[in-house]
Scaffold this motif. Structure first.
Motif, PDB file in Angstrom:
ATOM      1  N   PRO A  34       0.802  -1.224   0.000  1.00  0.00           N
ATOM      2  CA  PRO A  34       0.000   0.000   0.000  1.00  0.00           C
ATOM      3  C   PRO A  34       0.842   1.285   0.000  1.00  0.00           C
ATOM      4  N   VAL A  35       2.154   1.160   0.161  1.00  0.00           N
ATOM      5  CA  VAL A  35       3.023   2.336   0.208  1.00  0.00           C
ATOM      6  C   VAL A  35       3.731   2.487  -1.136  1.00  0.00           C
ATOM      7  N   GLU A  36       3.559   3.648  -1.734  1.00  0.00           N
ATOM      8  CA  GLU A  36       4.236   3.942  -2.992  1.00  0.00           C
ATOM      9  C   GLU A  36       4.971   5.269  -2.858  1.00  0.00           C
ATOM     10  N   ILE A  37       6.163   5.318  -3.446  1.00  0.00           N
ATOM     11  CA  ILE A  37       6.914   6.567  -3.512  1.00  0.00           C
ATOM     12  C   ILE A  37       7.148   6.858  -4.994  1.00  0.00           C
ATOM     13  N   ASN A  38       6.632   8.001  -5.435  1.00  0.00           N
ATOM     14  CA  ASN A  38       6.752   8.401  -6.833  1.00  0.00           C
ATOM     15  C   ASN A  38       7.569   9.677  -6.937  1.00  0.00           C
ATOM     16  N   ARG A  39       8.167   9.863  -8.108  1.00  0.00           N
ATOM     17  CA  ARG A  39       8.939  11.068  -8.377  1.00  0.00           C
ATOM     18  C   ARG A  39       8.524  11.599  -9.741  1.00  0.00           C
ATOM     19  N   ASN A  40       8.284  12.893  -9.813  1.00  0.00           N
ATOM     20  CA  ASN A  40       7.966  13.530 -11.084  1.00  0.00           C
ATOM     21  C   ASN A  40       9.246  14.043 -11.725  1.00  0.00           C
ATOM     22  N   GLU A  41       9.459  13.659 -12.973  1.00  0.00           N
ATOM     23  CA  GLU A  41      10.623  14.119 -13.717  1.00  0.00           C
ATOM     24  C   GLU A  41      10.149  14.988 -14.867  1.00  0.00           C
ATOM     25  N   LYS A  42      10.727  16.163 -14.986  1.00  0.00           N
ATOM     26  CA  LYS A  42      10.400  17.043 -16.098  1.00  0.00           C
ATOM     27  C   LYS A  42      11.374  16.763 -17.236  1.00  0.00           C
ATOM     28  N   LYS A  43      10.824  16.431 -18.388  1.00  0.00           N
ATOM     29  CA  LYS A  43      11.644  16.127 -19.560  1.00  0.00           C
ATOM     30  C   LYS A  43      11.283  17.102 -20.663  1.00  0.00           C
ATOM     31  N   SER A  44      12.220  17.348 -21.538  1.00  0.00           N
ATOM     32  CA  SER A  44      11.956  18.251 -22.654  1.00  0.00           C
ATOM     33  C   SER A  44      12.478  17.642 -23.953  1.00  0.00           C
ATOM     34  N   VAL A  45      11.771  17.952 -25.021  1.00  0.00           N
ATOM     35  CA  VAL A  45      12.163  17.525 -26.362  1.00  0.00           C
ATOM     36  C   VAL A  45      12.375  18.798 -27.177  1.00  0.00           C
TER      37      VAL A  45
END
Length: 70
Positions: A34-45
């Motif tokens: 039930p425990v999740e650790i997420n990370r948002n990564e900003k990517k560019s093209v």
């Protein structure tokens, strides 16, 4: 073929105006039930300016070349 050339012209002009785009991708780092650790990564093209110019010129060549009757 003429429609494809017009699409290339529009895409090429859009590439000249907008030099690229960026987006956010969510990556799952840890998943412990039930425990999740997420990370948002900003990517560019990004693309170079000459790419838009080449696409535009190719579209114009297709439109002008498609008018000739064989």
């Amino acid at each position: 073929m003429k429609t494809f050339g017009i699409v290339l012209i529009i895409a090429g002009i859009a590439m000249l105006i907008f030099r690229g785009f960026s987006f956010t991708q969510e990556k799952k780092i840890v998943d412990l039930g039930p425990v999740e650790i997420n990370r948002n990564e900003k990517k560019s093209v990004n693309w170079p300016m000459y790419a838009g110019l080449i696409v535009t010129i190719a579209g114009v060549a297709i439109v002008l070349g498609g008018n000739k009757k064989a």
